[in-house]
Scaffold this active site. Structure first.
Site, PDB file in Angstrom:
ATOM      1  N   HIS A  60       0.844  -1.193   0.000  1.00  0.00           N
ATOM      2  CA  HIS A  60       0.000   0.000   0.000  1.00  0.00           C
ATOM      3  C   HIS A  60       0.883   1.248   0.000  1.00  0.00           C
ATOM      4  O   HIS A  60       2.105   1.144   0.175  1.00  0.00           O
ATOM      5  CB  HIS A  60      -0.952  -0.002   1.211  1.00  0.00           C
TER       6      HIS A  60
HETATM    7  P1  TYD Z   1      -1.385  -2.741   7.580  1.00  0.00           P
HETATM    8  O1  TYD Z   1      -0.925  -1.336   7.763  1.00  0.00           O
HETATM    9  O2  TYD Z   1      -2.026  -3.095   6.273  1.00  0.00           O
HETATM   10  O3  TYD Z   1      -0.157  -3.729   7.836  1.00  0.00           O
HETATM   11  P2  TYD Z   1       1.195  -3.972   6.981  1.00  0.00           P
HETATM   12  O4  TYD Z   1       1.476  -2.763   6.177  1.00  0.00           O
HETATM   13  O5  TYD Z   1       2.225  -4.227   8.032  1.00  0.00           O
HETATM   14  O6  TYD Z   1       1.008  -5.186   6.146  1.00  0.00           O
HETATM   15  O7  TYD Z   1      -2.345  -3.106   8.778  1.00  0.00           O
HETATM   16  C1  TYD Z   1      -2.861  -4.405   8.987  1.00  0.00           C
HETATM   17  C2  TYD Z   1      -4.170  -4.283   9.759  1.00  0.00           C
HETATM   18  O8  TYD Z   1      -3.936  -3.683  11.044  1.00  0.00           O
HETATM   19  C3  TYD Z   1      -5.204  -3.418   9.053  1.00  0.00           C
HETATM   20  O9  TYD Z   1      -6.476  -4.034   9.223  1.00  0.00           O
HETATM   21  C4  TYD Z   1      -5.191  -2.114   9.811  1.00  0.00           C
HETATM   22  C5  TYD Z   1      -4.737  -2.511  11.197  1.00  0.00           C
HETATM   23  N1  TYD Z   1      -3.918  -1.462  11.841  1.00  0.00           N
HETATM   24  C6  TYD Z   1      -4.445  -0.710  12.872  1.00  0.00           C
HETATM   25  O10 TYD Z   1      -5.608  -0.892  13.300  1.00  0.00           O
HETATM   26  N2  TYD Z   1      -3.676   0.258  13.452  1.00  0.00           N
HETATM   27  C7  TYD Z   1      -2.392   0.496  13.046  1.00  0.00           C
HETATM   28  O11 TYD Z   1      -1.700   1.400  13.602  1.00  0.00           O
HETATM   29  C8  TYD Z   1      -1.861  -0.278  11.963  1.00  0.00           C
HETATM   30  C9  TYD Z   1      -0.458  -0.046  11.452  1.00  0.00           C
HETATM   31  C10 TYD Z   1      -2.659  -1.247  11.381  1.00  0.00           C
END
Ligand code: TYD
Length: 152
Positions: A60
């Site tokens: 993303h």
């Molecule tokens: P995501 O940012 O997509 O993780 P990565 O980039 O590490 O693969 O987040 C994964 C899930 O966690 C998504 O459903 C959103 C949630 N999340 C939160 O609720 N708070 C946060 O601070 C973060 C980073 C993620």
């Protein structure tokens, strides 16, 4: 990670933490806002248990958020894409991280079994700030590419 590495992608850069080698009593690493990361830190999160060799995270970009990403144990590969240039960076040094500025598509993979990722973020969690669709990201960065051309 090579500390002299040049990041060619936009809205990125290397982040150098202050550290003290206190061996044999450990090492101490310090990240101070506006000193070692170029923003006020509003949120901290970390990711562990990355033993699955096929694990992939990220995929993303953010519209506004700035983050500093560090590998504080083990190693992983960070793939960066600003819509124009792509670059792959091996993170394996706790004192040396990468600035993930806005509009930078990022993916993390090839985690060592003991990898721990630490992220310092400039704002609280906001799902509306995420761009999770690569085609949408390409469309948005294509817009800024043609703006760049007009400015030249
Ligand atoms: P995501 O940012 O997509 O993780 P990565 O980039 O590490 O693969 O987040 C994964 C899930 O966690 C998504 O459903 C959103 C949630 N999340 C939160 O609720 N708070 C946060 O601070 C973060 C980073 C993620």
């Amino acid at each position: 990670m090579n500390k002299k590495l040049k990041l060619r992608v936009r809205n990125s850069g290397l982040l150098d933490l202050k550290f003290f080698k206190d061996l044999p009593d450990g090492n101490l690493f310090i990240a101070e806002a506006r000193q070692h990361v170029p923003f006020d830190i509003k949120r901290v999160y970390f990711i562990n248990t990355l033993a699955n060799p096929k694990a992939v995270r990220g995929k993303h970009a953010h519209r506004q958020l700035q983050q500093g990403i560090f590998c504080i144990n083990g190693s992983f590969t960070l793939h960066l894409d600003d819509g124009r240039a792509k670059q792959r960076v091996l993170l394996n040094d706790p004192s040396c991280g990468v600035l993930l500025g806005p509009m930078l598509w990022h993916t993390m993979s090839s985690f060592s079994y003991d990898c721990v990722i630490l992220v310092l973020a400039s704002a609280g969690f906001d799902e509306a700030d995420y761009i999770r669709d690569y085609d949408e990201f390409r469309t948005l960065t294509r817009g800024s590419r043609s703006n760049d051309k007009r400015k030249r």
